[in-house]
Every structure is written in structure tokens, then in C-alpha cells.
Design a protein around this motif. Structure first.
Motif, mmCIF file in Angstrom:
data_model
loop_
_atom_site.group_PDB
_atom_site.id
_atom_site.type_symbol
_atom_site.label_atom_id
_atom_site.label_comp_id
_atom_site.label_asym_id
_atom_site.label_seq_id
_atom_site.Cartn_x
_atom_site.Cartn_y
_atom_site.Cartn_z
ATOM 1 N N TRP A 102 0.790 -1.305 0.241
ATOM 2 C CA TRP A 102 -0.397 0.468 0.195
ATOM 3 C C TRP A 102 1.109 0.805 -0.408
ATOM 4 N N TYR A 103 1.920 0.767 0.762
ATOM 5 C CA TYR A 103 3.121 2.663 0.562
ATOM 6 C C TYR A 103 3.191 2.518 -0.403
ATOM 7 N N ARG A 104 4.494 1.295 -0.830
ATOM 8 C CA ARG A 104 5.056 1.315 -2.077
ATOM 9 C C ARG A 104 3.828 2.193 -3.233
ATOM 10 N N GLY A 106 1.842 4.248 -3.123
ATOM 11 C CA GLY A 106 1.769 5.620 -2.780
ATOM 12 C C GLY A 106 0.795 6.153 -2.104
ATOM 13 N N GLY A 107 0.229 4.992 -1.083
ATOM 14 C CA GLY A 107 -0.452 5.572 0.345
ATOM 15 C C GLY A 107 0.712 6.261 1.054
ATOM 16 N N ASP A 108 -0.584 6.833 1.767
ATOM 17 C CA ASP A 108 1.117 7.912 2.742
ATOM 18 C C ASP A 108 0.255 8.181 3.794
ATOM 19 N N GLY A 109 0.684 8.229 5.636
ATOM 20 C CA GLY A 109 0.609 8.396 6.383
ATOM 21 C C GLY A 109 -0.193 6.448 7.000
ATOM 22 N N ASP A 128 1.989 2.905 9.942
ATOM 23 C CA ASP A 128 2.610 4.776 10.078
ATOM 24 C C ASP A 128 3.683 4.530 9.462
ATOM 25 N N SER A 129 3.234 4.917 7.686
ATOM 26 C CA SER A 129 4.319 5.182 6.811
ATOM 27 C C SER A 129 5.914 4.030 7.094
#
Length: 206
Positions: A102-104, A106-109, A128-129
Motif C-alpha cells: 500500500w505504501y509502495r 502511493g499510500g501515505d500516513g 504509520d508510513s
């Protein structure tokens, strides 16, 4: 380069490399046929990547949370493959792989991974990121909670129906590069004990 296997939801198999990323990934969302498909998916992933077993430096396995029957198939397959090629087995929390992807992408926060645990329950973990090593920072969990009692948190709730073996493998690769293995123990994160348990056997009178 790692082979990665996860059967905490469906069945997913991938070949990954720290620098190249996910080289090949195959899988099925079927939650009932892990044992029937995992061997063929391993063969397909290696063939798609153009990699021989001897080229691998280890095998990463998703440790759950997941149902007893399905989860143990993937862990057993990963252990057996690692033993067969005489390479280490690397355990990874499956929810960490969901958060990594998810973070890879483009997810953030802050975010919360939620997977269906059946019986009107969810398995939940909070993140958290990325940290400085490119790994998702897990704040708590995974824990099992009733569906109506999932904790409300700031950030994004991600209801995951699949777990990417590519994510499992990349979490393992990044942790190895950072000198942070093991990330978790080798005890599977079963959602609950199996429904069927061995009987005590018949008492024999002499």
C-alpha cells in the motif's frame, strides 16, 4: 533473490530481488485449495522469473494472521522448499506485506490493515508510513476483534482480500539488507485453534 509464499488468504507465490523488486508473481484468490495449487504456483513463479532453485538465497513465508488449515500449507511449503535447497527460511507477518504494498503504491500516513477472520471477526494491524529502511512501521497488532469493534483510527482503513507474496518477499529483502532479521518469530499467527483436534485415543484395559 528470494522465493516468497503466502497462504493467509488465497495462495500467492513470487520471486523477488532487493534491487529488481518483484520479478514474477502468480496466485489465486481461492481460499479453499491451497494444498492443491501451491506446488504448481511455485513452478510457475520460478519459470516466469527464469530462475532455478539454486539461484535463490532464501525462502520467505507469510506467517499470517490466517486460518489454521490454509496458513499452515504455505508455511510448510516454504519450510520444505528452503530445506530442499539448503537456504534459510525468513518469516514475515502477512499484514506487513499488505502495508508495504500500500505504501509502495502511493499510500501515505497512518493506515490500518483489516482482513476477514470469518466467524464475524476481523484481524487488524495498524501502521504509520515507511521507516528509514523502507519497511512499514507497525504500531500494534495483528489482533482479532469482532467485526463491529474494529478500533477507529486516524488514517486509511485497507480491507485486504489478498496478500501479495511479492510484498512478503520484499519485506524480507529490505529487512535483510538493514540487518533486522528476524522481523517475527517462526510461530504461525493462527486466527484461532483448529476446529478438529486429535482424540485422546481409546483406553485399553488389560
Amino acid at each position: 533473490m528470494l522465493l516468497a509464499i503466502d497462504t493467509s488468504t488465497g495462495t500467492s507465490v513470487a520471486v523477488v530481488d532487493h534491487d529488481a523488486g518483484v520479478i514474477a508473481e502468480v496466485g489465486t484468490a481461492d481460499t479453499m485449495r491451497h494444498a492443491e495449487v501451491v506446488g504448481e504456483l511455485i513452478r510457475q513463479a520460478l519459470a516466469a522469473a527464469g530462475v532455478a532453485p539454486a539461484d535463490l538465497s532464501g525462502v520467505a513465508g507469510g506467517m499470517g494472521p490466517g486460518p489454521f488449515t490454509g496458513l499452515r500449507v504455505g508455511i510448510a511449503a516454504a519450510h520444505a522448499f528452503a530445506l530442499g535447497i539448503r537456504r534459510p527460511f525468513v518469516p514475515v507477518v502477512s499484514h506487513d506485506a499488505v502495508a508495504y504494498v500500500w505504501y509502495r503504491d502511493g499510500g501515505d500516513g497512518p493506515m490500518q490493515v483489516v482482513t476477514d477472520a470469518r466467524r464475524r471477526e476481523f484481524a487488524v494491524a495498524a501502521y504509520d508510513s515507511f521507516d528509514d529502511d523502507g519497511l512499514p512501521t507497525r504500531l500494534d497488532g495483528p489482533v482479532l476483534v469482532p467485526r463491529d469493534d474494529v478500533p477507529e483510527r486516524r488514517g486509511t482503513r485497507v480491507d485486504a482480500t489478498t496478500v501479495s507474496a511479492g510484498g512478503v518477499g520484499m519485506v524480507a529483502e529490505l529487512a535483510f539488507a538493514a540487518g533486522r532479521l528476524p522481523l517475527t518469530g517462526e510461530s504461525p499467527l493462527y486466527l484461532r485453534a483448529p476446529d478438529v483436534t486429535p482424540s485422546a485415543g481409546k483406553r485399553v484395559l488389560r
